[in-house]
Write an enzyme that holds these catalytic residues in place. Structure first.
Site, short mmCIF file in Angstrom:
data_model
loop_
_atom_site.label_atom_id
_atom_site.label_comp_id
_atom_site.label_asym_id
_atom_site.label_seq_id
_atom_site.Cartn_x
_atom_site.Cartn_y
_atom_site.Cartn_z
N ASP A 173 6.99 5.75 -7.75
CA ASP A 173 7.73 5.00 -6.74
C ASP A 173 8.59 5.94 -5.89
O ASP A 173 9.64 6.41 -6.34
CB ASP A 173 8.60 3.96 -7.46
CG ASP A 173 9.37 3.12 -6.47
OD1 ASP A 173 9.15 3.27 -5.25
OD2 ASP A 173 10.19 2.30 -6.92
N GLU A 199 -0.32 4.78 -6.72
CA GLU A 199 -1.70 4.31 -6.90
C GLU A 199 -1.98 4.10 -8.39
O GLU A 199 -1.25 4.59 -9.24
CB GLU A 199 -2.68 5.36 -6.32
CG GLU A 199 -2.47 5.65 -4.84
CD GLU A 199 -2.83 4.48 -3.92
OE1 GLU A 199 -3.50 3.53 -4.38
OE2 GLU A 199 -2.45 4.52 -2.73
N TYR A 214 5.31 -9.28 15.20
CA TYR A 214 5.51 -7.86 14.90
C TYR A 214 6.80 -7.32 15.54
O TYR A 214 7.84 -7.28 14.90
CB TYR A 214 4.27 -7.02 15.29
CG TYR A 214 4.28 -5.71 14.51
CD1 TYR A 214 3.54 -5.56 13.35
CD2 TYR A 214 5.13 -4.67 14.88
CE1 TYR A 214 3.63 -4.39 12.60
CE2 TYR A 214 5.22 -3.50 14.14
CZ TYR A 214 4.46 -3.36 13.00
OH TYR A 214 4.57 -2.21 12.25
N GLY A 236 3.75 8.82 1.06
CA GLY A 236 2.77 7.80 1.43
C GLY A 236 1.47 8.47 1.84
O GLY A 236 0.93 8.21 2.91
N ALA A 237 0.97 9.38 0.94
CA ALA A 237 -0.07 10.35 1.34
C ALA A 237 -1.49 9.94 1.00
O ALA A 237 -2.42 10.69 1.27
CB ALA A 237 0.22 11.68 0.65
N THR A 270 -3.50 6.99 1.59
CA THR A 270 -4.39 6.15 2.40
C THR A 270 -3.85 6.15 3.84
O THR A 270 -2.74 6.61 4.10
CB THR A 270 -4.43 4.68 1.89
OG1 THR A 270 -3.10 4.16 1.87
CG2 THR A 270 -5.04 4.56 0.50
#
Ligand code: NAD
Length: 395
Positions: A111, A75, A235, A48-49, A51
């Protein structure tokens, strides 16, 4: 082409390559201006690098610690005259800057939940990097296909037990609205845990362990959020909160499975910041606009890069091997957000905010600025009237 922002609700469907590169460079400059992290990691995998918190983690590792980095993300490149997603432009800029500094930086776009991307990552790490000493897990995704069963799960952002009504900020209309979110079904809860819980984090660590790619004393960190009482129904006590409970379960399970390596798994509770993921959570954007105004006035306001630099310098490293934890065993990067003086001020302002006094009582402008910056717009020094090539690729 000339690229302008096209905002549709909580997303912007265009992104500016020069602006995204400038945004990445600002974060790199910030990290380079801090004292170097002593005994920082040298080989880092970030899942998950591209953003938000994951990008900031990659920047802190590479430019603050001189680490080799492998970044995993999902992306879209530019195609048929459409701009790429911001994470694509960010990653191209990051790799370029890392290489200019003589650092190894490589990326895999696909993915992260799949076996295929895990296998590709392991091959790349074996070939280019050697053993990994830090794994950052920073995925935020609305869906996940379980690699074992092939079944796809969708996460839901819902309260548990009863429907919940509260105000929220409609950023398009600059107005405060009231909305009711229906209570989650059991299936919603299970699906959200499947997507945003700790299952996939465990699979990544297991795959790296099986391939003998974890170094002695390695660390792994996943990101969590708790936040204030006004957001708890949606949340902390909602479906996403259950997923975070599962993340903490996974932390304990990973710690057990890597004990012979002296490895450490941590969950870091981070501050609320403007990212693509947080702007999609009902009510949270209103809280953020109030919080930002108060923290900018009273002190302690941070964005992703300031948070993550502090995570590296004051928590994960430089502490003589001891990571400071709270009584539940969590790293608390939300310590300044949760200070009484900040939360008391939020509690006072929340009921008073209306469409009419939005500008006066909240940092709506700051929120909008941060939101557009995610897509590379509104960045100092970038000429937005200039023609720019949307197709930008890796060397
Ligand atoms: P983000 O939307 O900015 O980043 C998400 C990342 O995940 C991107 O790099 C994206 O490409 C990647 N991704 C999504 N689906 C993927 C897939 N299937 N395969 C590979 N990559 C995929 O999100 P963020 O806000 O930085 O959130 C990251 C983590 O931080 C989450 O766990 C979130 O709960 C946590 N967190 C966020 C906040 C906040 O205020 N934003 C606060 C505390 C904790």
């Amino acid at each position: 082409m000339i690229i302008r922002p096209k905002v549709r609700g909580f997303v912007c469907v265009t992104a500016h390559p020069t602006g995204c590169a400038a945004n990445v460079q600002e974060q790199i400059d910030y990290v380079k201006n801090q004292s170097p992290v002593e005994n920082g990691p040298k080989n880092v995998l970030i899942v998950g690098a591209s953003t938000g918190y994951g990008l900031a983690s990659r920047i802190a590792a590479a430019f603050g610690c001189g680490a080799n980095t492998l970044g995993i993300y999902f992306e879209r490149p530019s195609e048929r005259g459409r701009t790429a997603t911001p994470g694509w432009y960010n990653s191209v800029a990051l790799e370029k800057a890392a290489k200019a500094d003589g650092l190894y930086a490589s990326s895999i776009n696909g993915d992260a939940f799949s076996n295929e991307i895990k296998e590709q990552s392991i091959e790349r790490i074996k070939l280019d990097m050697g053993k990994i000493d830090l794994v950052i897990y920073s995925l935020a995704s609305p869906r996940r296909t379980d690699p074992k069963t092939g079944e796809t799960y969708r996460s839901a952002l819902k309260p548990i037990g009863a429907a919940y009504s509260n105000k929220y900020l409609d950023t398009d209309k600059r107005s405060i609205q009231e909305a009711t979110v229906d209570a989650a079904t059991d299936e919603d809860i299970q699906n959200t845990v499947k997507v945003m819980g700790g299952d996939d984090w465990e699979l990544w660590i297991q795959a790296l362990k099986d391939a003998d790619l974890l170094s002695e004393g390695f660390k792994t960190v996943a990101y969590d959020y708790i936040g204030p009482k006004v957001t708890w129904p949606i949340y902390k006590d909602g479906t996403i909160g259950q997923a975070k409970v599962d993340l903490r379960r996974a932390k304990a399970a990973i710690n057990e499975s890597v004990s012979e390596l002296g490895g450490e798994a941590h969950v870091s509770v981070n501050k609320a910041v403007v990212t693509q993921a947080s702007s999609a959570i009902p009510g949270v954007n209103l809280y953020i606009t109030i919080l930002f105004k108060i923290m900018k006035e009273l002190g302690g306001h941070e964005g992703c890069i300031e948070q993550i630099q502090r995570l590296f310098s004051d928590r994960l490293y430089n502490q003589g091997g001891n990571v400071p934890l709270d009584e539940l065993g969590l790293i608390r990067m939300d310590d300044w957000e949760m200070e009484d003086k900040i939360q008391d001020a939020v509690t006072k302002v929340w009921p008073l905010v209306s469409t009419e006094n939005l500008e006066e009582l909240t940092d709506f402008e700051g929120y909008q600025t941060d939101f557009l910056r995610l897509f590379g717009f509104g960045i100092k020094g970038v000429d937005y009237d200039a023609e720019v090539e949307p197709e930008v690729d890796f060397d």
